[in-house]
Scaffold this active site. Structure first.
Site, PDB file in Angstrom:
ATOM      1  N   ASP A 121       0.886  -1.172   0.029  1.00  0.00           N
ATOM      2  CA  ASP A 121       0.075   0.093  -0.049  1.00  0.00           C
ATOM      3  C   ASP A 121       0.853   1.533   0.028  1.00  0.00           C
ATOM      4  OD1 ASP A 121      -2.470  -1.668   0.413  1.00  0.00           O
ATOM      5  OD2 ASP A 121      -1.382  -1.929   2.468  1.00  0.00           O
ATOM      6  N   HIS A 126      -5.062  -2.974   6.672  1.00  0.00           N
ATOM      7  CA  HIS A 126      -4.743  -3.328   5.476  1.00  0.00           C
ATOM      8  C   HIS A 126      -6.331  -3.767   4.848  1.00  0.00           C
ATOM      9  CE1 HIS A 126      -2.934  -4.743   1.799  1.00  0.00           C
ATOM     10  NE2 HIS A 126      -3.713  -5.826   1.841  1.00  0.00           N
TER      11      HIS A 126
END
Lengths: 439, 439
Positions: free
Chosen positions: B251, B279
């Site tokens: 990410d 996440h």
């Protein structure tokens, strides 16, 4: 994916229009998937970016300076790059080199591209451009590969372009890694496979000849790789014949591993391993010249029956066993062996050792037929070139097998004469010699 | 695959019987796939090798010295290794470390394992053992992976073992990279996924607690990774809570890339990128504290609407777009981000910069709820440990979003209370927050 028709353009971070000499000059962003229109005649090209120009802050149109070629289709963040010499972090780096990879949407490339980008192949001060060649069918997958390369943030990877046109992809390539080849269809004979892939490699040879760096190094992986490499070479007369390689490094690596297993030593103790001949079941892994801990293999492994009857079969069956177990072909270890093959050419060969690669036989010292691509033992001083090793020995058993793989390569050559400019093809391939687990 | 019942044995290259102190001592070759029998009580173990002992020249039986544990299932050539200290090439190397990888037959591991073996993660003087955890179903594929590792001849890769038993695989592990997780089945709610994977991570936490190195570093990749990491941590009370990580590095990398694209700069100009929280789609890529060319992002990208409304979505949609284009999930770039996550812990963080990782919140300086795994900005001096970065700023917009991802993680925690030893689970997850393209 934004695709819009504009003139070749660029933009700066600040939005100011740039002169071509500006150290912050950005790369041209153009698409040119078809070669039918000469590039100089084009006014309208396409931009292909994962960000469209109107999503970049204050983009400015940029007119291509006269004489500046614009044959590139860059991807996403790689459309934007700095002059490396103007940046403290990168100013001591070598100049950017172009690496072209065909079959770039396939699994071997999916391993290889990230290794190339990481610096483990060309070193930590060698920035690279990856130029990815795919097919119309795989074009979306190529975009996916480029996206993953973006998200990997490799500092050495400065440009990525994708295309289906070899004339674009091979432009100024220093290395061409030709992985892509058609798999054999149901019922297709080896002759048919030679023909269908031969046509691809003839076209790629012509493209390399026309647009690649004059000293481009070409490594052919797509099967049948020796004869594909020969076809490529014959269609690229301006490139030194010595620069064409057929990958036999995975065979070499597997042979080293099998000798290590048999001797009960770690694989780093095995050296001087030659694969002679074709990347097929006629290949000859050479236990006569190989060494274990610096001693001849035959002094360490005294089971000559195993060496003669099992060793070669074990090396060749490896791919087939892997398919059975893993359900896939050996993409990861093939990619590793491509890395090894390149590194063997760009780093000096350790003293006393050598490596195997399929190269052009003309002027070979062994008496192997000239004018074919044959895997032989080589050394390099690390400049990208190599020389054949002279101090190897032969016995009747080794030589007989070398003659058999030579005969096969001569037969394959006759079979593709129409693609090498040597008249009419005559195909008399006796049997299927494709390695298990390969296509 | 030769599997035969013998006592734990070894052999030398020359065939002589070895003493345990011999510098040429070879590794024990034993198989122990089930933990039902205490190891000390076993007399008969199994050898599993791609070469059987009777194919190795002159093998000699070797009696396990009293007190020597023999809980390992080695593979092929990796069953045979030298004492690194006795070899000129390797004597200056660090001591061998064990790296355990779960989901080892999957595609992420297929990229990661070769990166670990190449030395790019732990450095060129760090020999490693790879201990691969798979399932009964994937056991043949694990053998295929191990074969490809053999054929890659990586000098730093000294041992490979494969097993379906976490108690074997995690034995003495210095790193545990937990990639394996069950994918969500059709119609399965997130709560169901949390439960089914939570059970796996509870078991793996117990195994780590019992057999791993006391200072093992654990990186959880399998989803939902934050809460899986929390479950693992809670089941491993002897391991410092600080050692558990949930991977948010992909990410972070994607966020850097999207900021670079928007600003028209190369991605190496983006720094100080924090991913806050889970996440999942509640994650917060933080543009307030991130920098471009050392300047606050908000001074370089003045399009605040884009930063607030598009940036996060672009980061999160990346995986889904990739599935569409490439037909596969982002295995290669996920593996790269695991490499990045490890390297951030074993190399000093560049001055002024930081990295993101999901870690235990207890004693965090930000006022985030304690006792969850939350992605936060960290720095490391390269010893495997980290400290949280203090000099970050918050505004209402950022804080509001941090509270939302915190609320989600607290809800996930309540949902797995039965797996963390904190009573009865109560599930009130409001919506599906799985990232597109992930399972």
């Amino acid at each position: 994916m934004a695709v819009l028709e504009i003139s070749a353009s660029t933009y700066s971070r600040s939005g100011a229009c740039l002169s071509p000499n500006d150290p912050l000059s950005l790369r041209l962003v153009v698409k040119n998937r078809r070669r039918s229109i000469p590039c100089s005649a084009r006014r309208i090209t396409k931009i292909l970016c994962s960000v469209a120009p109107n999503q970049v802050q204050a983009p400015e149109l940029y007119t291509t300076p006269a004489g500046v070629a614009s044959k590139k289709e860059c991807f996403g963040v790689f459309c934007t790059t700095y002059d490396l010499k103007s940046d403290d972090k990168t100013k001591s780096w070598k100049s950017l080199i172009n690496i072209a990879v065909s079959g770039a949407a396939g699994m071997i490339a999916n391993h290889l591209l990230f290794k190339l980008a990481s610096g483990e192949v060309f070193g930590p001060d060698q920035p690279i451009t990856l130029k990815l060649l795919g097919s119309e069918r795989s074009f979306q997958a190529l975009e996916g590969v480029a996206m993953e390369l973006e998200d990997s943030l490799y500092p050495l990877l400065r440009e990525v372009s994708i295309s289906v046109d070899p004339y674009e992809v091979f432009q100024d390539a220093a290395w061409a890694l030709l992985i892509g080849a058609k798999p054999r269809g149901p019922g297709m004979e080896r002759a048919g496979l030679l023909d269908i892939n031969g046509q691809i490699f003839a076209q790629q040879g012509k493209a390399l000849n026309e647009v690649a760096s004059p000293n481009v190094k070409v490594i052919v992986v797509g099967n049948p790789c020796n004869t594909n490499a020969l076809i490529c070479l014959k269609n690229a007369p301006n490139i030194p014949a010595k620069n064409f390689h057929a990958l036999t490094r995975l065979d070499e690596n597997r042979a080293k591993c099998q000798l290590a297993l048999k001797a009960g030593v770690f694989y780093d103790k095995v050296s001087n391993m030659t694969i002679w001949g074709n990347h097929s079941t006629t290949q000859v892994p050479d236990f006569l010249n190989a060494k274990i801990n610096g001693m001849p293999v035959t002094e360490v492994i005294t089971d000559i029956k195993w060496l003669k009857e099992e060793f070669t079969e074990r090396v060749q069956k490896r791919g087939g066993i892997l398919i059975q177990k893993w359900g896939r072909s050996s993409a990861a270890s093939t990619a590793v062996s491509i890395v090894d093959a390149i590194r063997s050419l760009v780093t000096p060969t350790p003293s006393g050792d050598w490596f195997s690669t399929g190269v052009y036989t003309t002027e070979n010292p062994y008496g192997i037929a000239e004018d074919i691509i044959f895997s032989m033992p080589c050394r390099s001083n690390g400049d990208g070139d190599y020389e054949l090793v002279k101090d190897v020995i032969f016995d009747d058993y080794l030589w007989e097998r070398i003659k058999k793989t030579e005969a096969e390569l001569l037969a394959e050559k006759r079979c593709v004469a129409h693609l090498t400019g040597e008249g009419n093809a005559y195909c008399d391939l006796p049997e299927d010699t494709m390695l298990p687990g390969e296509q």
